[in-house]
Write an enzyme that holds these catalytic residues in place. Structure first.
Site, PDB file in Angstrom:
ATOM      1  N   MET A 111      12.631  24.362   0.441  1.00 62.31           N
ATOM      2  CA  MET A 111      11.602  23.591  -0.261  1.00 62.31           C
ATOM      3  C   MET A 111      12.210  22.639  -1.292  1.00 62.31           C
ATOM      4  O   MET A 111      11.867  21.460  -1.357  1.00 62.31           O
ATOM      5  CB  MET A 111      10.612  24.545  -0.945  1.00 62.31           C
ATOM      6  CG  MET A 111       9.426  23.845  -1.544  1.00 62.31           C
ATOM      7  SD  MET A 111       8.339  24.968  -2.428  1.00 62.31           S
ATOM      8  CE  MET A 111       7.686  25.959  -1.087  1.00 62.31           C
ATOM      9  N   ARG A 113     -11.152   1.536  14.494  1.00 61.33           N
ATOM     10  CA  ARG A 113     -10.868   2.303  13.296  1.00 61.33           C
ATOM     11  C   ARG A 113     -11.769   1.777  12.183  1.00 61.33           C
ATOM     12  O   ARG A 113     -12.538   2.496  11.608  1.00 61.33           O
ATOM     13  CB  ARG A 113      -9.390   2.099  12.943  1.00 61.33           C
ATOM     14  CG  ARG A 113      -8.727   3.271  12.299  1.00 61.33           C
ATOM     15  CD  ARG A 113      -7.229   3.072  12.200  1.00 61.33           C
ATOM     16  NE  ARG A 113      -6.853   1.808  11.572  1.00 61.33           N
ATOM     17  CZ  ARG A 113      -5.629   1.554  11.118  1.00 61.33           C
ATOM     18  NH1 ARG A 113      -4.677   2.472  11.231  1.00 61.33           N
ATOM     19  NH2 ARG A 113      -5.331   0.396  10.571  1.00 61.33           N
ATOM     20  N   TYR A 159      18.150  30.252   4.890  1.00 60.58           N
ATOM     21  CA  TYR A 159      17.077  31.094   5.432  1.00 60.58           C
ATOM     22  C   TYR A 159      17.321  31.479   6.883  1.00 60.58           C
ATOM     23  O   TYR A 159      17.719  30.646   7.704  1.00 60.58           O
ATOM     24  CB  TYR A 159      15.738  30.348   5.342  1.00 60.58           C
ATOM     25  CG  TYR A 159      15.118  30.410   3.965  1.00 60.58           C
ATOM     26  CD1 TYR A 159      14.798  31.640   3.382  1.00 60.58           C
ATOM     27  CD2 TYR A 159      14.848  29.250   3.265  1.00 60.58           C
ATOM     28  CE1 TYR A 159      14.227  31.692   2.115  1.00 60.58           C
ATOM     29  CE2 TYR A 159      14.270  29.298   2.005  1.00 60.58           C
ATOM     30  CZ  TYR A 159      13.967  30.530   1.425  1.00 60.58           C
ATOM     31  OH  TYR A 159      13.411  30.585   0.188  1.00 60.58           O
ATOM     32  N   LYS A 166       0.840  -1.206   0.000  1.00 61.68           N
ATOM     33  CA  LYS A 166       0.000   0.000   0.000  1.00 61.68           C
ATOM     34  C   LYS A 166       0.874   1.254   0.000  1.00 61.68           C
ATOM     35  O   LYS A 166       2.084   1.165   0.250  1.00 61.68           O
ATOM     36  CB  LYS A 166      -0.906  -0.012   1.235  1.00 61.68           C
ATOM     37  CG  LYS A 166      -0.167   0.174   2.557  1.00 61.68           C
ATOM     38  CD  LYS A 166      -1.089  -0.035   3.743  1.00 61.68           C
ATOM     39  CE  LYS A 166      -0.307   0.101   5.045  1.00 61.68           C
ATOM     40  NZ  LYS A 166      -1.087  -0.377   6.208  1.00 61.68           N
TER      41      LYS A 166
HETATM   42  C1  LIG Z   1      -0.364  -1.414   6.821  1.00 61.35           C
HETATM   43  C2  LIG Z   1      -0.979  -2.653   7.304  1.00 61.35           C
HETATM   44  C3  LIG Z   1      -0.207  -3.765   7.613  1.00 61.35           C
HETATM   45  C4  LIG Z   1       1.312  -3.759   7.546  1.00 61.35           C
HETATM   46  O1  LIG Z   1       1.821  -3.148   8.697  1.00 61.35           O
HETATM   47  P1  LIG Z   1       3.411  -2.975   8.937  1.00 61.35           P
HETATM   48  O2  LIG Z   1       3.442  -2.405  10.308  1.00 61.35           O
HETATM   49  O3  LIG Z   1       3.900  -2.033   7.906  1.00 61.35           O
HETATM   50  O4  LIG Z   1       4.031  -4.306   8.839  1.00 61.35           O
HETATM   51  C5  LIG Z   1      -0.861  -4.928   7.971  1.00 61.35           C
HETATM   52  N1  LIG Z   1      -2.201  -4.983   8.053  1.00 61.35           N
HETATM   53  C6  LIG Z   1      -2.979  -3.928   7.775  1.00 61.35           C
HETATM   54  C7  LIG Z   1      -4.453  -4.060   7.870  1.00 61.35           C
HETATM   55  C8  LIG Z   1      -2.410  -2.722   7.398  1.00 61.35           C
HETATM   56  O5  LIG Z   1      -3.189  -1.682   7.139  1.00 61.35           O
END
Ligand SMILES: *Cc1c(COP(=O)(O)O)cnc(C)c1O
Length: 406
Positions: A352, A142, A299, A34
């Site tokens: 930046m 969540r 800066y 992701k």
């Molecule tokens: C992001 C995520 C993971 C992976 O977590 P890490 O701490 O990066 O290993 C696993 N399960 C879910 C549902 C996630 O959203």
């Protein structure tokens, strides 16, 4: 190019193997890609992970899932080798079609999500079944459905809608990096409760999954090993167990903390010491100049040269993800980059799109020379410490195109 990310194919594959071995026999490993593979480039990393053996990938939403599917095809992964792609962070009405069309497996937890999906599947004609994974909220509050009345309603809906197939049941831990965490134990108990309800409703998920990189890393003690628990639970219900590492694949992992440090002898890391950073974020020197003692740099003139210095200019700044907290002022050290394998301290404020570093002690630096912003010698943990955050946010914040390297 202002900056780019070299991805070590070897390290990514090795980290995947180390995590799989630590998760041990009987445990499948879903590789989380992701957020563009945590800033590493999902199109580059996903094919490497699949060739390393990953049969499941995890993404945030339907768009990411579709893009990963296309990247795998473009990288020559045969349709028969295509892994399942789990969409982990919910969906909206307009995502349902894409999920069905791109053969993604969404995580669901409420009736409305399932209605959208059922409608989308029905639109594709009779007989098609859409696999879903059900998330149980065991304490994160969540996403997910809670055991009890809420879950009962969802299970009833699933039982009555054969176009949706309950392929998996999962949960997510809030304190996976805490050895002996009472919260994890409580979450486990709630998940067991939910599984009893799923089973009582006559549903038989093929997969049961939970846990992240830290869950694997935190499995050194048999007393608190959540993977042992997960494997047993899956066994009870005739399902396969799976764990979902993300950050660990990319070579980082939170340190294990202990719930009660005074007498916890198990706060031991299982894989963290062996993982190696996959990302090397690089740029090139675009300018060099000498400054005299007393001259200020950057800066607000926060940095005053104490002696003559040779400075190198880099074409990256906080707009690219080089955190402004790495700025240095007179008397306050900031971050550093690696030039010819040596540290070159950041001088003055990170701007930046530009950053100045001290190359006084490094001979022969020339315009066009490569500089390591993040990688061996300067890790995401180093940046995180200076920026008051965690390695996750540092790697996700890198905005540079990635390419495969050795
Ligand atoms: C992001 C995520 C993971 C992976 O977590 P890490 O701490 O990066 O290993 C696993 N399960 C879910 C549902 C996630 O959203």
């Amino acid at each position: 190019m202002k900056s780019w990310v070299d991805i070590s194919e070897r390290r990514l594959a090795t980290n995947y193997r180390l995590l799989t071995e630590a998760a041990s026999v009987g445990m499948s490993v879903l590789a989380v890609v992701k957020a563009d593979a945590y800033g590493h480039g999902a199109a580059v990393c996903a094919p490497v992970l699949v060739r390393a053996g990953a049969r499941w990938l995890g993404v945030t939403d339907a768009q990411e899932g579709a893009a990963v599917g296309e990247a795998l095809a473009a990288a020559g992964v045969a349709a028969s080798e295509r892994p399942d792609i789990l969409v982990m962070s919910g969906l909206l009405a307009e995502d349902a079609d894409a999920i069905v069309q791109h053969r993604l497996v969404p995580v669901v937890w409420d009736r409305q999500q399932m209605e959208w999906l059922a409608d989308a599947v029905d639109g594709y004609g009779k007989g098609l079944r859409q696999r879903v994974h059900l998330e149980i909220d065991t304490g994160m509050a969540r996403q997910g459905v809670r055991a009890g009345a809420e879950l009962k309603a969802v299970l009833e809906y699933l039982s009555q809608h054969p176009s949706l197939e309950l392929d998996g049941v999962m949960t997510h831990f809030a304190s996976a990096e805490v050895a002996g965490s009472p919260q994890t134990l409580e979450q486990r108990t709630r998940f067991e409760q939910a599984m009893r309800e799923v089973s009582a409703a006559g549903l038989r998920p093929a997969w049961i999954h939970a846990g992240n990189s830290s869950t694997i890393d935190n499995s050194a003690s048999p007393q608190t090993d959540t993977l042992v628990w997960l494997r047993q639970l899956a066994g009870e219900y005739g399902a396969r167990a799976m764990v979902r590492p993300g950050l660990g694949l990319y070579g980082y992992c939170l340190p294990i903390e202990c719930a009660d440090c005074s007498n916890d002898k198990h706060a031991e890391a299982r894989v963290r010491p062996e993982l190696q950073p996959v990302m090397t974020w690089k740029t090139r020197v675009i300018g060099l100049r000498e400054v005299q003692a007393g001259e200020t740099v950057g800066y607000n003139a926060t940095f005053v040269a104490k002696q003559p210095m040779r400075l190198a200019l880099l074409p990256v700044g906080y707009a690219d993800g080089l955190r402004r907290e790495l700025s240095a002022a007179t008397g306050i050290d900031g971050g550093w980059v690696m030039v010819q394998g040596q540290r070159a301290a950041i001088v003055g404020r990170v701007s930046m799109n530009l950053t100045v570093v001290d190359v006084s002690g490094i001979t022969g630096v020339a315009v066009g020379d490569e500089v390591v912003l993040l990688g061996d010698g300067v890790t995401a943990d180093d940046h995180a410490l200076l920026a008051g955050t965690i390695a996750y946010e540092i790697v996700c914040g890198v905005r540079a195109p990635s390419r495969l390297g050795a």
